[in-house]
Design an enzyme around this catalytic site. Structure first.
Site, short mmCIF file in Angstrom:
data_model
loop_
_atom_site.label_atom_id
_atom_site.label_comp_id
_atom_site.label_asym_id
_atom_site.label_seq_id
_atom_site.Cartn_x
_atom_site.Cartn_y
_atom_site.Cartn_z
N ASP A 14 41.97 -1.57 -72.24
CA ASP A 14 40.58 -1.58 -71.78
C ASP A 14 40.25 -2.93 -71.17
O ASP A 14 40.96 -3.92 -71.38
CB ASP A 14 39.63 -1.32 -72.96
CG ASP A 14 39.79 -2.34 -74.08
OD1 ASP A 14 40.95 -2.73 -74.34
OD2 ASP A 14 38.79 -2.75 -74.67
N GLU A 15 39.19 -2.94 -70.39
CA GLU A 15 38.59 -4.17 -69.89
C GLU A 15 39.62 -5.19 -69.38
O GLU A 15 39.65 -6.33 -69.81
CB GLU A 15 37.72 -4.80 -70.98
CG GLU A 15 36.62 -3.86 -71.43
CD GLU A 15 35.62 -4.48 -72.40
OE1 GLU A 15 34.43 -4.17 -72.27
OE2 GLU A 15 36.03 -5.25 -73.29
#
Ligand SMILES: *C1O[C@H](CO)[C@@H](O)[C@H](O)[C@H]1NC(C)=O
Ligand SMILES: *[C@@H]1O[C@H](CO)[C@@H](O)[C@H](O)[C@H]1NC(C)=O
Ligand SMILES: *[C@@H]1O[C@H](CO)[C@@H](O)[C@H](O)[C@H]1NC(C)=O
Ligand SMILES: *[C@@H]1O[C@H](CO)[C@@H](O)[C@H](O)[C@H]1NC(C)=O
Ligand SMILES: *[C@@H]1O[C@H](CO)[C@@H](O)[C@H](O)[C@H]1NC(C)=O
Length: 615
Positions: free
Chosen positions: A260-261
């Site tokens: 993620d991210e």
């Protein structure tokens, strides 16, 4: 996000300036902007929910429309006429039930009372990168999770895993030992909880890349956030991490590989030549393929945020559906605002199954110390609704829900809500997803799980009142669950903090004798100082008492480093502020004669151009 789209655009443009590319780019841009907007809003909610609440209101009608579309689609698929008739008959009962739910402050979500949707897996997330609990505390918590309907735990070790060998220096100095991990797994097994370890393999690599030793694997030399997928050492590094984690978790069915991210992509001299989209997908594919080569039956999970704006074609080109299962995360109440129907359709076309992720703490503010149980319950109830609607899009249905409990927003952030302070919130949300609803009928289960005293049977008071008691201090403040003294401590902190903040505001800002001006110029009236500091010793000592109570209470559950960190972040700053006032006031009181006015202007004001005008 904007940079990302801009970059995709520019790179593609350079490569082929044909009209075809330009046209599809335009479509991509429009679609991308649409998604990027919701993406930005999601991360904003994650950080500052107030703004999001405002825009949530503005978008309310839009979402209602999407929801009604979904409901229509379901109705067409099922065309269950019987339910409609029954609905009428039971309307009266439901009305009084709604009244009760209102009294309890349970957020209204339009769930089907006839067929509650219960996710197959209900997993509780332990974010160990902050305030890792002692093993003996986990031993008490796992059976509780089981009792409340949990089926497993997601262990996000970060730097708490006992990495060794070449990885020795990426672990925290107070990391779990090999025996600790074995004990955790043993306790989980005794409670029949599925264990899913989580290892980041792309972004959020701060804990490793912050070390000068490993800085060579950074995408951006100055930033430890993301790995560079094009460096030779990167895959060796990931392979070694996975190998070590797998060696200690020989029986697992699932491994979460993060992803993620990834805030930094396509910036190093090698990656710069590639589309971000391809960089991301190729890296995930390589990591997943390598792991699957060695552990063919292991299922791999990834957070979905980086996939939301990618096209179905790209996901399929990289065979993502055969390699990983996405975990769709939204922690705000309004899920469709962040993951809209087209995204669900795309996921359904690419993946055989998917997971969802709600939150029970750590989502509504980086520096909170107790979660708003009502908002988290609403998030979980709405997930049930969304899951019920989207389940049939996936060939194998949705696999389950993870209730995340973030402990820091990233490796460098301060601590947010401690686990014991959030256990009542977890109880509400976990019972809700384990039953497919939350109402009065779960009272006994909730109170007994949390070891709460039974209320007197005479007066039927509501067992929770979330509208006015969203932290549950009032209703569940007398429960004796493991860690409940910490839950109560937060209430003391809340009161002490209010008192200190009020005092500081009055003394430093509202009253006119102890402001920074008075201090800088050594100029105040002793009588007024006495007046302003008359409450100071009492407030100061109540903080010292709180500090002592925190130290004693937390000792059973956290190690010394966590206790020290928490006290430094939550209590120490107020102690310092009060000591400053004490010090200033005693200095100001030693003055016994004062200069004539005007007082000499502050020298530093000259820097701001405040000088004596020339005559
Ligand atoms: C990193 O540094 C430590 C001590 O400074 C050393 O023991 C270790 O081998 C180094 N690791 C790598 C990968 O260079
Ligand atoms: C709680 O909700 C369930 C499912 O909607 C329903 O069957 C049950 O009657 C409700 N109980 C109460 C006390 O409201
Ligand atoms: C990776 O290793 C190969 C072979 O050792 C070498 O040719 C290549 O330049 C290296 N790539 C990078 C980015 O260091
Ligand atoms: C207050 O004064 C004492 C004694 O001079 C000193 O030790 C302390 O550091 C001061 N505290 C603050 C917060 O300035
Ligand atoms: C304020 O006055 C006292 C007493 O005259 C003196 O000891 C002290 O140094 C002064 N402080 C400042 C900041 O001027």
């Amino acid at each position: 996000m904007k940079n990302y789209i801009y970059h995709v655009g520019v790179t593609a443009w350079r490569k082929k300036a044909s009209i075809l590319v330009a046209a599809s780019l335009l479509v991509l841009l429009i679609l991308g902007l649409q998604f990027s907007q919701s993406e930005q809003e999601n991360s904003r909610t994650y950080k500052d929910d107030k703004d999001a609440m405002k825009s949530e209101f503005a978008q309310f009608s839009n979402v209602k429309f999407l929801e009604s579309l979904q409901k229509q689609r379901n109705a067409l698929k099922n065309s269950d006429q019987k339910d409609h008739k029954n609905f009428r008959k039971n309307n009266e009962d439901e009305k009084s039930q709604h009244d009760m739910e209102k009294l309890l402050g349970i957020p209204f979500v339009n769930l089907d009372p006839k067929k509650p949707y219960i996710p197959k897996h209900r997993i509780v997330h332990f974010d160990l990168k902050g305030a890792p609990p002692k093993i003996l505390y986990l031993k008490k918590i796992f059976p509780l999770i089981k009792t409340m309907g949990g089926t497993g735990i997601l262990l996000e070790y970060e730097d708490m895993f006992p990495y060794s060998g070449v990885l020795n220096d990426i672990k925290a100095t107070n990391a779990f030992s090999v025996d600790d991990v074995k004990e955790i797994l043993k306790f989980a097994e005794e409670s029949k909880l599925e264990v899913i370890p989580l290892i980041q393999t792309f972004g959020h690599m701060e804990f490793a890349l912050k070390h000068s030793n490993w800085s060579k694997l950074r995408e951006v030399p100055d930033s430890p956030q993301a790995l560079c997928p094009s460096r030779n050492g990167t895959m060796d590094f990931i392979t070694e991490m996975v190998k070590q984690v797998m060696a200690l978790h020989p029986k697992i069915n699932y491994l979460h590989i993060g992803c993620d991210e990834v805030f930094q992509m396509g910036e190093c001299e090698v990656c710069r030549l590639e589309l971000h989209e391809n960089l991301f997908l190729r890296h995930v594919r390589t990591v997943a393929t390598n792991i699957r080569k060695q552990w063919p039956n292991l299922k791999l999970l990834v957070w979905d945020d980086m996939l939301r704006h990618l096209s179905q074609q790209s996901l399929q080109d990289f065979s993502l559906g055969e390699l990983v299962e996405p975990m769709v995360w939204v922690y705000a109440e309004d899920i469709y605002r962040f993951v809209q129907s087209p995204v669900w359709d795309k996921y359904g076309a690419v993946f055989k199954t998917a997971w969802t992720a709600s939150a029970f703490k750590g989502a509504f503010g980086e520096t909170l110390y107790v979660p708003d149980a009502r908002r988290h319950l609403e998030n979980n109830l709405r997930w049930l609704d969304v899951m019920n609607q989207q389940n049939q899009l996936f060939k194998d249905g949705l696999s389950g829900i993870i209730l995340t409990g973030w402990q820091r927003y990233d490796h460098f952030a301060v601590l947010c809500e401690l686990f014991p302070a959030a256990l009542p919130s977890l109880a509400l949300s976990l019972l809700a997803v384990s039953h497919g609803y939350f109402n009065q009928s779960l009272k006994t289960q909730l109170l007994s799980a949390l070891s709460c005293p039974e209320h007197g049977s005479g007066r039927p008071t509501p067992f929770i009142a979330l509208e006015i008691d969203s932290h549950l201090w009032d209703k569940l403040g007398r429960c004796m669950f493991p860690g409940s003294p910490i839950f109560r401590l937060m209430y003391r902190l809340h009161n002490a903090e209010n008192e200190v903040l009020e005092y500081l505001k009055t003394t430093n800002h509202q009253k006119g004798w102890l402001t920074s001006y008075n201090v800088r110029h050594n100029y105040s009236l002793p009588l007024r100082i006495d007046e302003l500091t008359s409450d100071l010793p009492r407030i100061y000592h109540s903080l010292l008492a709180l500090n002592r109570a925190a130290y004693d209470t937390m000792n059973e559950i956290f190690d010394y480093y966590t206790i020290a960190e928490w006290i430094e972040q939550r209590i120490y700053p107020y102690i310092i502020e009060l000591e400053k006032i004490q010090n200033y006031s005693s200095v100001l009181k030693t003055v016994s004669s004062w200069p004539s006015r005007p007082l000499p202007p502050l020298k530093d004001l000259q820097r701001l151009g405040v000088t004596l005008p020339e005559k």
